[in-house]
Write an enzyme that holds these catalytic residues in place. Structure first.
Site, short mmCIF file in Angstrom:
data_model
loop_
_atom_site.label_atom_id
_atom_site.label_comp_id
_atom_site.label_asym_id
_atom_site.label_seq_id
_atom_site.Cartn_x
_atom_site.Cartn_y
_atom_site.Cartn_z
N GLU A 207 38.85 48.17 37.76
CA GLU A 207 37.98 48.51 36.62
C GLU A 207 36.87 47.48 36.60
OE1 GLU A 207 38.21 51.05 34.42
OE2 GLU A 207 40.05 51.92 35.19
N CYS A 241 31.82 45.96 28.95
CA CYS A 241 31.55 46.51 30.27
C CYS A 241 30.74 47.80 30.21
CB CYS A 241 32.86 46.75 31.02
SG CYS A 241 34.01 47.79 30.11
P1 NAD Z 1 35.69 38.07 36.46
O1 NAD Z 1 35.67 39.02 37.59
O2 NAD Z 1 34.94 36.81 36.57
O3 NAD Z 1 37.20 37.66 36.11
C1 NAD Z 1 38.21 38.60 35.91
C2 NAD Z 1 39.56 37.99 36.28
O4 NAD Z 1 39.53 37.64 37.66
C3 NAD Z 1 39.91 36.72 35.51
O5 NAD Z 1 41.27 36.79 35.13
C4 NAD Z 1 39.66 35.61 36.51
O6 NAD Z 1 40.55 34.54 36.36
C5 NAD Z 1 39.90 36.30 37.83
N1 NAD Z 1 39.06 35.73 38.89
C6 NAD Z 1 37.82 35.19 38.76
N2 NAD Z 1 37.35 34.79 39.94
C7 NAD Z 1 38.31 35.07 40.86
C8 NAD Z 1 38.42 34.88 42.26
N3 NAD Z 1 37.44 34.31 42.97
N4 NAD Z 1 39.55 35.31 42.87
C9 NAD Z 1 40.55 35.88 42.18
N5 NAD Z 1 40.50 36.07 40.84
C10 NAD Z 1 39.40 35.67 40.17
O7 NAD Z 1 35.24 38.93 35.19
P2 NAD Z 1 35.03 38.44 33.71
O8 NAD Z 1 33.84 37.52 33.68
O9 NAD Z 1 36.30 37.95 33.13
O10 NAD Z 1 34.67 39.81 32.98
C11 NAD Z 1 33.40 40.35 32.98
C12 NAD Z 1 33.24 41.45 34.01
O11 NAD Z 1 34.28 42.39 33.88
C13 NAD Z 1 31.96 42.24 33.81
O12 NAD Z 1 31.40 42.54 35.06
C14 NAD Z 1 32.43 43.53 33.14
O13 NAD Z 1 31.59 44.62 33.33
C15 NAD Z 1 33.76 43.71 33.77
N6 NAD Z 1 34.63 44.49 32.91
C16 NAD Z 1 34.99 45.75 33.28
C17 NAD Z 1 35.78 46.52 32.44
C18 NAD Z 1 36.19 47.91 32.78
O14 NAD Z 1 37.05 48.45 32.11
N7 NAD Z 1 35.62 48.53 33.80
C19 NAD Z 1 36.22 45.98 31.24
C20 NAD Z 1 35.85 44.69 30.92
C21 NAD Z 1 35.06 43.94 31.76
#
Ligand code: NAD
Length: 456
Positions: A207, A241
């Protein structure tokens, strides 16, 4: 980590989670624990990024409770093998679709709706009979702590456990062999998750995010559009998002739209939104600086105030940023709204097709053919006509992205399905065994052709 995963895999093999009544008891216990911790969750969200109690209930706790209610009410029906009509090729038979849990699943959650986006997949994973390791976001420490405490109080670790931590923890978790991975977060990290999953051919739901456009033609009631647009953009401080990332508006009403938005923002959040109880903060300084960087060289027609120390950015309107400027290339994820004018459909295509397929698309119009053309022409995860975000609120609608904005869908029964392997089963009858399919095939080909052409 390896120990946790091994212990969960062992527990899964006991077949305990196949018992629907056991799953129901877990969901009911989870619901009671969440209700007991309601205030703690609200307090944590306030501490993490000053989210108001109303928004926290509307967009996090409320949806979680209703997903729990839905799963508790329908689980027996969802989990039951479904009888399917037999086909000429399986006759005589009774055909079924079984829903089986994948096994031990990993759920990785983001920070922007930290409670909702951790709990909603967890609920459906448990409902479907899986064991779960959940990694909540490290950026919302207070909410993540409450989530861990809730899971500790409801589940034994071999069934579901919350593992807190940042990138290192996530990386270590991704190195394990899972039966299924559910990830919510950015497209960049989504690619890392997909690569890790590919090592073991683990099925995933991703997602992700993207730049969701909001298209407005000149047949609309501008006051109503401004009210809905300000709500949809500024909910959660723009850190949603499916928030409208930017607006494409018919050029002859652009100036009027800007004026309507200015007065709507002031009406909702006052002349100084910093003092409003209802306007959240940016999650951290890093993101505040990223957002203020996006404003560089932009033509700001409203707002633009940034206070790094308070992680505050005032609701901001940007006029006609170039399509190759950073603000039009990366997902904004904050209270900044670029406004671009269009004259023709080609102008709209030039903007949207310049970017990856978005998670959502919104169109405000009273012109049926304009709406139809827009909805049919562009590829996107899901959308709303004449409002914003609300497609998330109907559990009967599957939710997810397409291409760079995600793979797979969930919500309500779609969530249960996402966490289940669909297993088709045919029970062949023994009372009739026509010799037609068996060799020798001499003289049978023309009948076979007729069967496929006319009855297949
Ligand atoms: P992110 O991708 O930075 O982090 C998400 C998760 O991944 C966190 O738990 C983090 O610890 C982990 N993570 C971060 N870097 C990583 C890596 N290098 N390797 C493995 N795991 C890692 O996202 P965010 O900043 O927490 O959230 C914002 C993003 O999420 C935006 O792009 C938003 O659009 C998206 N989002 C999508 C939905 C949806 O339902 N489609 C919902 C909410 C947020």
């Amino acid at each position: 980590m390896q120990d946790i995963v091994s212990a969960q895999k062992l527990f899964f093999k006991t077949q305990k989670t196949k018992d629907v009544n056991y799953r129901l008891s877990l969901l009911k216990a989870l619901k009671s624990e969440i209700l007991l911790n309601e205030q703690a969750i609200l307090d944590a969200l306030k501490k993490d990024f000053k989210k108001s109690e109303f928004e926290a209930y509307l967009s996090e706790i409320g949806i979680v409770i209703s997903e729990l209610n839905l799963a508790i009410k329908n689980l027996k029906k969802w989990a039951k093998p479904k009888r399917i009509t037999a086909s000429l090729l399986t006759f005589p038979s009774k055909d079924y679709i079984y829903k089986e849990p994948y096994g031990t699943v990993l759920i990785i959650a983001p920070w922007n709706y930290p409670f909702l986006l951790a709990m909603e997949p967890l609920i459906m994973a448990i409902a479907a009979g899986n064991t779960v390791v959940l990694k909540p976001s490290e950026l919302t420490v207070n909410t993540s702590k409450v989530i861990t405490a809730i899971l500790n109080n409801v589940f034994q670790d071999t069934l579901a456990v919350s593992v807190e931590g940042g990138v290192e923890t996530s990386t270590e978790l991704l190195a394990q062999k899972w039966d299924f991975i559910f990830f919510t977060g950015s497209t960049t990290v989504g690619k890392i998750v997909a690569k890790a999953a590919a090592n073991h051919l683990t099925p995933t739901v991703l997602e992700l995010g993207g730049k969701s456009p909001c298209i407005i033609d000149d047949s609309v009631d501008l006051k109503l559009v401004a009210r809905r647009l300000v709500w949809g953009k500024l909910l959660n401080g723009g850190q949603t998002c499916i928030a409208p990332d930017y607006v494409i508006v018919k050029s002859n009403i652009k100036q009027n739209l800007i004026e309507a938005l200015k007065s709507e923002i002031t009406k909702r959040y006052g002349t100084n939104p910093k003092t409003s109880e209802d306007f959240p903060r940016i999650i951290n300084q890093k993101n505040t600086l990223r957002l203020s960087g996006l404003l560089k060289d932009c033509s700001i027609v409203f707002g633009g105030e940034v206070d790094e120390n308070d992680c505050y950015i005032t609701p901001t309107l940007v006029d006609e940023p170039p399509l190759d400027s950073p603000i039009m290339l990366e997902e904004i994820f904050g209270p900044i709204l670029p406004i671009l004018a269009y004259e023709t459909q080609e102008d709209i295509e030039k903007i949207i097709w310049n970017l990856d397929k978005p998670l959502s698309l919104y169109v405000f119009s009273n012109n049926r053919s304009f709406i139809k053309e827009t909805i049919n022409k562009f590829s996107f995860g899901g959308g709303v006509i004449n409002d914003l975000l609300i497609h998330f609120g109907n559990h009967r609608l599957p939710f997810g992205g397409v291409g760079a904005s995600g793979i797979g869908q969930y919500h309500g029964k779609h969530g249960f399905d996402a966490f289940s392997n669909t297993k088709p089963i045919v029970k062949r009858g023994n009372w009739f065994d026509p010799s037609f399919r068996y060799a020798p095939y001499n003289g049978k080909l023309s009948l076979l052709k007729t069967v496929f052409r006319y009855f297949g």
